[in-house]
Design an enzyme around this catalytic site. Structure first.
Site, PDB file in Angstrom:
ATOM      1  N   SER A 202     -48.338 -41.679 -27.709  1.00 43.28           N
ATOM      2  CA  SER A 202     -48.342 -40.500 -26.846  1.00 43.28           C
ATOM      3  C   SER A 202     -49.744 -40.294 -26.268  1.00 43.28           C
ATOM      4  O   SER A 202     -50.231 -41.148 -25.542  1.00 43.28           O
ATOM      5  CB  SER A 202     -47.850 -39.274 -27.623  1.00 43.28           C
ATOM      6  OG  SER A 202     -47.553 -38.202 -26.755  1.00 43.28           O
ATOM      7  N   ASP A 276     -22.236 -48.902 -30.077  1.00 40.63           N
ATOM      8  CA  ASP A 276     -22.951 -48.550 -31.301  1.00 40.63           C
ATOM      9  C   ASP A 276     -23.815 -47.305 -31.126  1.00 40.63           C
ATOM     10  O   ASP A 276     -24.598 -46.945 -32.002  1.00 40.63           O
ATOM     11  CB  ASP A 276     -23.827 -49.711 -31.779  1.00 40.63           C
ATOM     12  CG  ASP A 276     -24.839 -50.167 -30.731  1.00 40.63           C
ATOM     13  OD1 ASP A 276     -24.859 -49.580 -29.620  1.00 40.63           O
ATOM     14  OD2 ASP A 276     -25.606 -51.102 -31.004  1.00 40.63           O
ATOM     15  N   ASP A 426     -36.791 -41.394 -24.964  1.00 44.31           N
ATOM     16  CA  ASP A 426     -37.970 -40.529 -25.102  1.00 44.31           C
ATOM     17  C   ASP A 426     -37.752 -39.258 -24.303  1.00 44.31           C
ATOM     18  O   ASP A 426     -37.613 -39.290 -23.080  1.00 44.31           O
ATOM     19  CB  ASP A 426     -39.209 -41.262 -24.605  1.00 44.31           C
ATOM     20  CG  ASP A 426     -40.510 -40.565 -24.989  1.00 44.31           C
ATOM     21  OD1 ASP A 426     -40.554 -39.314 -24.936  1.00 44.31           O
ATOM     22  OD2 ASP A 426     -41.482 -41.252 -25.337  1.00 44.31           O
ATOM     23  N   HIS A 465     -39.183 -39.927 -28.707  1.00 48.62           N
ATOM     24  CA  HIS A 465     -40.626 -40.000 -28.522  1.00 48.62           C
ATOM     25  C   HIS A 465     -41.337 -40.406 -29.806  1.00 48.62           C
ATOM     26  O   HIS A 465     -41.215 -39.742 -30.829  1.00 48.62           O
ATOM     27  CB  HIS A 465     -41.154 -38.645 -28.047  1.00 48.62           C
ATOM     28  CG  HIS A 465     -42.605 -38.650 -27.699  1.00 48.62           C
ATOM     29  ND1 HIS A 465     -43.139 -39.519 -26.779  1.00 48.62           N
ATOM     30  CD2 HIS A 465     -43.645 -37.904 -28.152  1.00 48.62           C
ATOM     31  CE1 HIS A 465     -44.429 -39.300 -26.667  1.00 48.62           C
ATOM     32  NE2 HIS A 465     -44.764 -38.333 -27.486  1.00 48.62           N
TER      33      HIS A 465
END
Length: 536
Positions: A202, A276, A426, A465
């Protein structure tokens, strides 16, 4: 508050620095064991900086508790020496602290720099403790700023931007930490580290890219996951879901948002040949949210019927920011990601009304650095004003904190290796921003094959994230980087553990961009051997 802490922890390298020993990442042979001599070493401050103080203190190890609102705990930490350096830049009125932790015994001969999270420039102690536990000498810096949500430093007393501290946060302090941390290692152990690595996710990922772009000799290997590159643009762009809800005067409930996400995943999941719950190429998913209009979904307070207005909001959020004339500005929230991350709303008040609850990181960027009014109400932003703010941010801060210079020729020449993975689900940093940066590097540096020699990107299906190492999933990303740097074994895939729709752990090979994983049509769907990487 608990949810907010979880959100912010997602941007901190709390576990990204965990080294999982494998045959591909054996310890580098050095000249013998080194024992830390825990005395303040002689240090030379980087150009433009002055060292106000240097201290060295032996710490007994044991259990280390992370500071600040992120917290966190690491147990079984060996005794270490903590070297603390206070820096200032004459005329800037700043004061940055660089901390280096060096294991008293069992140093593996390597140095590791650690990045930050949100508006924190460095580690809160958890990453340092994890690194020391795994044999590294590790360094981080606070850049003279505060904790993850502290932006009081952004403006000076006269209301102008504190350019010195913004420069520290954007680029200067991480470089200085690398320089001073290496000196501390040499002074305490009596020899330099054999290899230097950077580790961040990040904000930390952005810092890693900045190191590669501006200080290519600082690190041999950079692990920079879910990187917040193009900060000047994406930080405004991630306010878009709130702008949409406020302008459309429509605030879908969390259960409605979940219904849209679940429906999109169900529709696009089979694209990789297997159902899945893991969408392997979210950018290709073209599910139209209008298909859910009129559908009833269960909520805590009863059933909710999806409206055309709900669908219109989600369609705009997935599509991403545009100007009023339709010009595309940035990527939207990826299909499969939790929409309530950026499109969160408040609980109903006494009258049953709700309003938007913006994610604090983009809210603070717009209010403090663009409007220069920390109390500015972002709910007042119209589509027209949003477009102006986007352009303003790019113009004022692109060269300061954009971190998207595609010319990595100096880093390539230095022999450095850059490895990144980014979750396809994310919810805070659209992975397409990282993909677009990689494409820009390819265009600037002779194509994908040449770039693969020193920079590889892996996309992780169904991953939020910084989610692999934060949640139940895992990958030995640092081990893969070490093998690449130290033995020239470039990773073609990143073996990983993910979690499928049923909550089961499954193994997958994260494919190097631009390839994606596809089921072979036979074999155990919970095992990576049943998949292959191919171009879509």
């Amino acid at each position: 508050m608990r949810r907010l802490l979880t959100v912010l922890a997602a941007g901190a390298p709390l576990a990204a620095s965990v080294y999982l020993p494998t045959a591909t990442a054996a310890p580098h042979e050095s000249s013998g064991p080194a024992k830390a001599a825990c005395v303040a070493p002689p240090l030379k401050a980087p150009a433009g900086a002055e060292a106000e103080s240097v201290s060295a203190v032996r710490r007994p190890g044991g259990t280390v508790h992370g500071s600040g609102i992120l917290g966190g705990t690491v147990t079984g930490v060996p005794a270490y020496c903590e070297v603390t350096i206070t820096l200032t830049h004459p005329g800037a009125g700043d004061r940055a602290t660089v901390r280096t932790w060096l294991p008293e015994d069992g140093w593996n001969g390597r140095f590791q720099g650690l990045g930050g999270s949100a508006y924190a420039a460095g580690d809160n102690g958890v990453g340092l403790a994890t690194a020391v536990k795994n044999g590294y000498a590790a360094t981080t810096t606070d850049a003279g700023v505060g904790d993850v949500l502290d932006v009081d430093w952004g403006l000076r007393g006269d209301g102008r931007v504190n350019t010195a501290l913004l420069t520290n946060f954007a680029s200067r302090s991480q470089h200085e930490a690398a320089v001073l941390g290496k000196q501390a290692v040499a002074g305490v152990y009596g020899r330099r580290a054999s290899f230097a690595y950077f580790n961040g996710c990040s904000t930390g990922g952005r810092q890693g890219y900045m190191e590669a772009q501006r200080h290519p000799d600082d690190y041999d290997g950079i692990l920079a996951n879910a990187p917040a590159v193009s900060w000047d643009e994406f930080e405004v762009a991630t306010l878009w879901p709130q702008v949409v809800m406020n302008n459309e005067r429509t605030y879908p409930s969390s259960c409605a948002f979940k219904a849209f996400t679940d429906a999109a995943v169900k529709a696009c999941d089979p694209l990789d040949g297997l159902r899945d719950g893991l969408v392997n190429d979210a950018a290709r998913c073209d599910f139209d949210p209008r298909r859910l209009i009129g559908t009833e979904v269960p909520c805590d307070d009863g059933k909710h019927t999806i409206t055309a207005a709900d669908a219109a909001v989600v369609r705009r959020i997935w599509d991403g920011p545009r100007t009023p004339s339709g010009q595309k500005l940035w990527s939207g929230v990826p299909v499969g990601a939790d929409l309530t991350g950026l499109a969160r709303v408040t609980e109903p008040d006494a009258h049953g009304d709700v309003k938007g609850e913006p994610f604090p990181v983009p809210r603070a960027w717009v209010a403090t650095w663009l409007e220069k009014q920390p109390s500015f109400d972002v709910a007042t932003i119209t589509y027209e004003r949003f477009a102006r703010l986007f352009r303003q941010s790019r113009a004022e801060y692109g060269k300061v904190i954009g971190t998207d210079d595609p010319d990595l020729s100096a880093f390539r020449k230095s022999g450095g290796k850059l490895l990144s993975w980014h979750g396809e689900a994310d919810e805070y940093i659209p992975p397409q921003g990282t993909v677009e940066y990689r494409r820009q590097v390819e265009r600037a540096m002779g194509g994908a094959r040449r770039v693969d020699n020193f920079y590889r990107l892996f996309l992780a299906p169904g991953t939020p994230h910084c989610g692999l190492n934060r949640g139940k999933g895992a990958t030995d990303d640092l081990g893969a980087l070490r093998a690449w740097v130290e033995r020239g074994e470039a990773p073609t895939v990143l073996p990983a553990t993910l979690v499928d729709a049923q909550g089961r752990s499954v193994t997958r090979d994260l494919c190097g961009y631009p390839r994606v994983s596809r089921y072979r049509g036979h074999g155990d769907p919970a095992d990576a051997t049943g998949f292959r990487c191919e171009r879509h």
